[in-house]
Design a protein around this motif. Structure first.
Motif, PDB file in Angstrom:
ATOM      1  N   GLN A  62       0.842  -1.193   0.000  1.00 16.05           N
ATOM      2  CA  GLN A  62       0.000   0.000   0.000  1.00 16.05           C
ATOM      3  C   GLN A  62       0.885   1.254   0.000  1.00 16.05           C
ATOM      4  O   GLN A  62       1.743   1.400   0.865  1.00 16.05           O
ATOM      5  CB  GLN A  62      -0.901   0.009   1.246  1.00 16.05           C
ATOM      6  N   ASN A  91       2.589   4.538   0.838  1.00 11.58           N
ATOM      7  CA  ASN A  91       2.604   5.293   2.089  1.00 11.58           C
ATOM      8  C   ASN A  91       3.856   6.168   2.109  1.00 11.58           C
ATOM      9  O   ASN A  91       4.823   5.886   2.793  1.00 11.58           O
ATOM     10  CB  ASN A  91       2.596   4.338   3.285  1.00 11.58           C
ATOM     11  N   PRO A  93      -2.874   8.583  -2.169  1.00 11.45           N
ATOM     12  CA  PRO A  93      -1.455   8.620  -1.813  1.00 11.45           C
ATOM     13  C   PRO A  93      -0.736   9.808  -2.452  1.00 11.45           C
ATOM     14  O   PRO A  93      -1.158  10.303  -3.496  1.00 11.45           O
ATOM     15  CB  PRO A  93      -0.915   7.295  -2.372  1.00 11.45           C
ATOM     16  N   LYS A 103       0.399  14.761   7.838  1.00 11.76           N
ATOM     17  CA  LYS A 103       0.511  13.593   6.962  1.00 11.76           C
ATOM     18  C   LYS A 103       1.932  13.027   7.001  1.00 11.76           C
ATOM     19  O   LYS A 103       2.125  11.804   7.001  1.00 11.76           O
ATOM     20  CB  LYS A 103       0.145  13.981   5.530  1.00 11.76           C
ATOM     21  N   GLU A 159       2.597  10.829   9.892  1.00 13.30           N
ATOM     22  CA  GLU A 159       1.919   9.528   9.802  1.00 13.30           C
ATOM     23  C   GLU A 159       2.473   8.648   8.676  1.00 13.30           C
ATOM     24  O   GLU A 159       2.040   7.506   8.521  1.00 13.30           O
ATOM     25  CB  GLU A 159       0.419   9.759   9.568  1.00 13.30           C
ATOM     26  N   SER A 160       3.419   9.165   7.883  1.00 13.28           N
ATOM     27  CA  SER A 160       3.888   8.449   6.699  1.00 13.28           C
ATOM     28  C   SER A 160       5.062   7.525   7.002  1.00 13.28           C
ATOM     29  O   SER A 160       5.826   7.749   7.944  1.00 13.28           O
ATOM     30  CB  SER A 160       4.295   9.443   5.604  1.00 13.28           C
ATOM     31  N   LYS A 161       5.201   6.520   6.165  1.00 14.73           N
ATOM     32  CA  LYS A 161       6.281   5.537   6.311  1.00 14.73           C
ATOM     33  C   LYS A 161       7.562   6.015   5.644  1.00 14.73           C
ATOM     34  O   LYS A 161       8.664   5.730   6.097  1.00 14.73           O
ATOM     35  CB  LYS A 161       5.852   4.207   5.695  1.00 14.73           C
TER      36      LYS A 161
END
Length: 741
Positions: free
Chosen positions: A117, A119, A207, A252, A255-257
């Motif tokens: 997914q 991210n 995304p 954002k 919270e992002s990878k």
């Protein structure tokens, strides 16, 4: 990623999701998923070696330095191990081009290839994003007046070049030009489209939302109208706070990878966020466990600039904006006292500016701060610790006046913070910081000043429109050294990578510059280009010496046959603006009517010029520093790169001069060998790297500096360049170029 997927690839990835810490050879190896699923996928030994070493580094929580030659495929080499590690990853780049490549091409492709997914996102500085409050104000004004009609011709007009203007008018010129904006129906429509698209993306939680980033989409005059700095943001007092794009972007990112930033934001975040304390709040970035610094050769120079302390005429511009902000948002406050306070402060800045202009004879210059502080200062004195005795009382007086006025103005803003303590305290803190900077500048040569003595250098830049004082660290090794030690203690894995980190295949200088120990793992991986077959190299000891005033004319006259022999395009890279201008005149003389000639700093922006150069296919582009790095032209559109001379930093540049003096005094060794040559080698390698950008490219590099042939240090430059095929004569070069076409 650019290769075409096989027909059954979609089904294959849907049933083959990447596993946590899966070995990278499963993807990039000869029998890997990519090799089987992507048509024409090419296994690159260097890419696989880099990826495997980076994966080991991630698992061990260590630091890795890797020079990855052009064509390695280094973005996939570092992205795959980072993504499959499952850890939060921060990527820092030096250029916007690479940042865009990562978030628009490489990351989307990889998340799809790995069947994960998406991210990831790019985070930029606060004032890169559209401010809804300013946007709606702009729309209201547009509707009210039908159109804001300004004189567009004034946008590029520099009033400061009018010698009839006073120094104060010259100092104001920048602010005056800024106020001449052009907002038409088309611009409003484009802004509305951007807002609508952003709202749709946020609602759908798509995304890689860019949160109405405007800096890359609109000209600077429009950007200034619709963006806001953190200092003037009203935060929760703004009626659009809950919808605010800059804050949504920050949230954002937290919270992002995978988060992609630039080096400047990296240094800002390192001073704001505490990534090593899990209990401290996230302000700009998430708690990352992987850090990738790409284009890492730029880190020392960006760091020195970002960690500088400044005072200058731009301070008044910022305070002028603050006054306009107060007028708009604090209508119950009497504005006149604030205007008078800033006007009085501006008078003190003007006294400093007028003094500097008098010393420089109304010219432009950049000098060591001590040149102004002391009457007996000598630029020829090579002892940076020398104690000068004769203080320049006139300079001291104007600086003291500015210092006192700054303190008084800061107190005024604090005393009148009736409506918004936080906002007015920020203004006061900004002004107080400028006063502190003056104190530190005046004491930079004080042996008791442990924070700055021998570690920072003061410089003064005077132009026809402005002045600035800067207190700049000699290096970033202390700052970054502490940062890397924290990374080690907290098992934050770090990769520093670039195509140009080593000098003569050694990493000693780079490791020192960024504060890493000599035992840090550092290695090279070769790119996939076959330089002996793809690239020619021509040097000649008979090229004119760099001190020859007619050097550029002689170079162009010498190489016009070589240029004629090339069907494709030509880069003519210079080390100075004056050489660039001379090259434009000389090349125009010979090639006008034969080839399009584009020159930096003329009618087109760098981006526009490069795009036209690519489209033309056989043009000549003349550029200086901006075109030595980060420029990618594939195919025959760039078949010849000419470099006018070895890119040594000017010995008169005050910051470079000071760095060399302090090095000589501290180490009792030659700074020429330790600083000047290595840094010029890296710069030359960057310029040479423009030539071959694809496995099918072919072209020639011409270095028009006899020192690379007849000086001992020239061998270091030659050994550091890719292994190109040397041409003994100009005629051989011409024949090989013609035979390939």
């Amino acid at each position: 990623a650019k290769s075409k997927m096989t027909a059954d690839f979609k089904d294959q990835i849907l049933s083959s999701k990447a596993k946590l810490n899966q070995p990278v050879k499963d993807f990039l190896g000869p029998n890997g998923v990519f090799s089987k699923a992507i048509a024409n996928f090419k296994v690159r030994k260097g890419q696989l070696l880099m990826a495997e070493n980076w994966q080991d580094t991630i698992q061990n929580g260590e630091v890795l330095v890797c020079e990855a030659g052009t064509g390695t495929g280094k973005t996939f080499a570092y992205l795959i191990p980072a993504i499959v590690s499952g850890k939060c990853t921060l990527i820092s780049t030096a250029s916007k081009a690479l940042q865009d490549q990562l978030v628009k091409k490489d990351l989307p492709a990889l998340f799809e290839l790995l069947n994960l997914q998406p991210n990831f996102m790019a985070l930029k500085g606060f004032n890169n994003y559209l401010c809804l409050s300013k946007y709606h104000d702009l729309c209201d004004k547009f509707v009210t007046s039908h159109a804001l009609k300004f004189d567009e011709s004034n946008l590029d007009k520099d009033a400061s070049f009018d010698d009839t203007l006073t120094d104060e008018q010259k100092l104001d010129a920048g602010a005056q030009v800024v106020n001449n904006k052009v907002v038409d129906e088309k611009t409003i429509a484009k802004l509305q489209l951007l807002v609508d698209r952003t709202e749709f993306e946020i609602a759908k939680d798509l995304p890689n939302i860019d949160f109405a980033e405007v800096n890359s989409k609109f000209p600077s005059n429009v950007v200034e109208l619709v963006t806001c700095t953190t200092d003037r943001c009203r935060k929760k007092k703004c009626k659009y706070y809950d919808e605010c794009y800059p804050f949504k972007a920050r949230q954002k990112a937290i919270e992002s990878k995978v988060v992609v930033i630039n080096h400047s934001l990296f240094f800002s975040s390192a001073q704001i966020d505490n990534n090593f304390d899990m209990n401290s709040p996230c302000i700009l970035l998430p708690k990352y466990k992987n850090l990738i610094i790409d284009e890492a050769h730029e880190l020392p120079s960006v760091g020195r600039e970002h960690l500088s302390l400044t005072v200058g005429s731009s301070d008044i511009k910022r305070l002028t904006y603050d006054i306009e902000f107060i007028k708009k948002h604090f209508k119950t406050l009497p504005i006149k006292p604030f205007e008078e306070a800033v006007k009085a402060l501006k008078g003190s800045y003007m006294e400093v500016f007028s003094y500097l202009k008098k010393v420089e004879g109304n010219g432009e210059n950049k000098r060591n701060f001590l040149y102004y502080k002391y009457e007996d200062y000598s630029e020829d004195n090579n002892d940076p610790y020398f104690e000068y005795q004769k203080v320049n009382l006139e300079f001291r007086q104007v600086i003291a006046k500015l210092y006192k006025k700054l303190r008084a103005t800061a107190k005024f803003f604090r005393d009148h913070a009736f409506d918004d303590d936080e906002f007015f305290d920020k203004i006061a803190a900004f002004i107080d910081a400028k006063a502190n900077n003056i104190t530190n500048l005046m004491n930079v040569d004080d042996k008791d000043n442990e924070l700055f003595y021998g570690k920072y250098v003061g410089t003064v830049t005077v132009s026809r429109t402005s002045f600035s004082f800067s207190l700049t660290p000699l290096g970033i090794e202390e700052f970054m050294g502490m940062y890397f030690r924290n990374c080690n203690e907290c098992r934050v894995s770090v990769l520093l990578t670039s195509a140009t980190l080593s000098v003569d295949h050694k990493f000693a200088k780079y490791l020192t510059d960024v504060g890493l120990t000599k035992d840090t793992k550092a290695f090279e991986v070769e790119g996939s280009f076959n330089y002996p077959k793809q690239a020619l190299l021509y040097t000649d000891e008979n090229f004119p010496f760099f001190s020859d005033d007619n050097r550029i004319e002689k170079i162009v006259d010498n190489l016009k046959e070589v240029i004629d022999s090339v069907v494709g395009g030509v880069f003519f890279l210079t080390t100075s603006i004056s050489s660039m201008q001379k090259a434009f005149i000389c090349l125009s003389k010979y090639f006008t009517g034969k080839r399009k000639i584009y020159c930096q700093n003329r009618n087109l922006s760098n981006v526009q010029m490069l795009e036209k150069f690519k489209q033309d296919g056989k043009a000549i582009l003349i550029g200086t520093s901006s075109f030595w790095a980060g420029v990618d032209v594939q195919g025959s559109a760039l078949s010849l790169v000419i470099i006018d001379k070895l890119p040594f930093e000017s010995p008169s540049e005050p910051m470079f001069r000071a760095r060399c003096k302090f090095y000589d005094a501290k180490h009792k060794k030659s700074s020429f060998a330790a600083i000047a040559v290595p840094e010029a080698v890296i710069e030359l390698r960057q310029g040479a790297g423009r030539l071959i950008r694809h496995e099918s490219d072919f072209g020639a590099l011409v270095i028009c500096d006899p020192r690379i042939v007849n000086r001992n240090y020239g061998k270091i430059f030659m050994r550091s360049l890719p292994n190109m095929k040397p041409c003994a004569t100009k005629q051989e070069l011409i024949e090989l170029l013609q035979n390939h076409q």
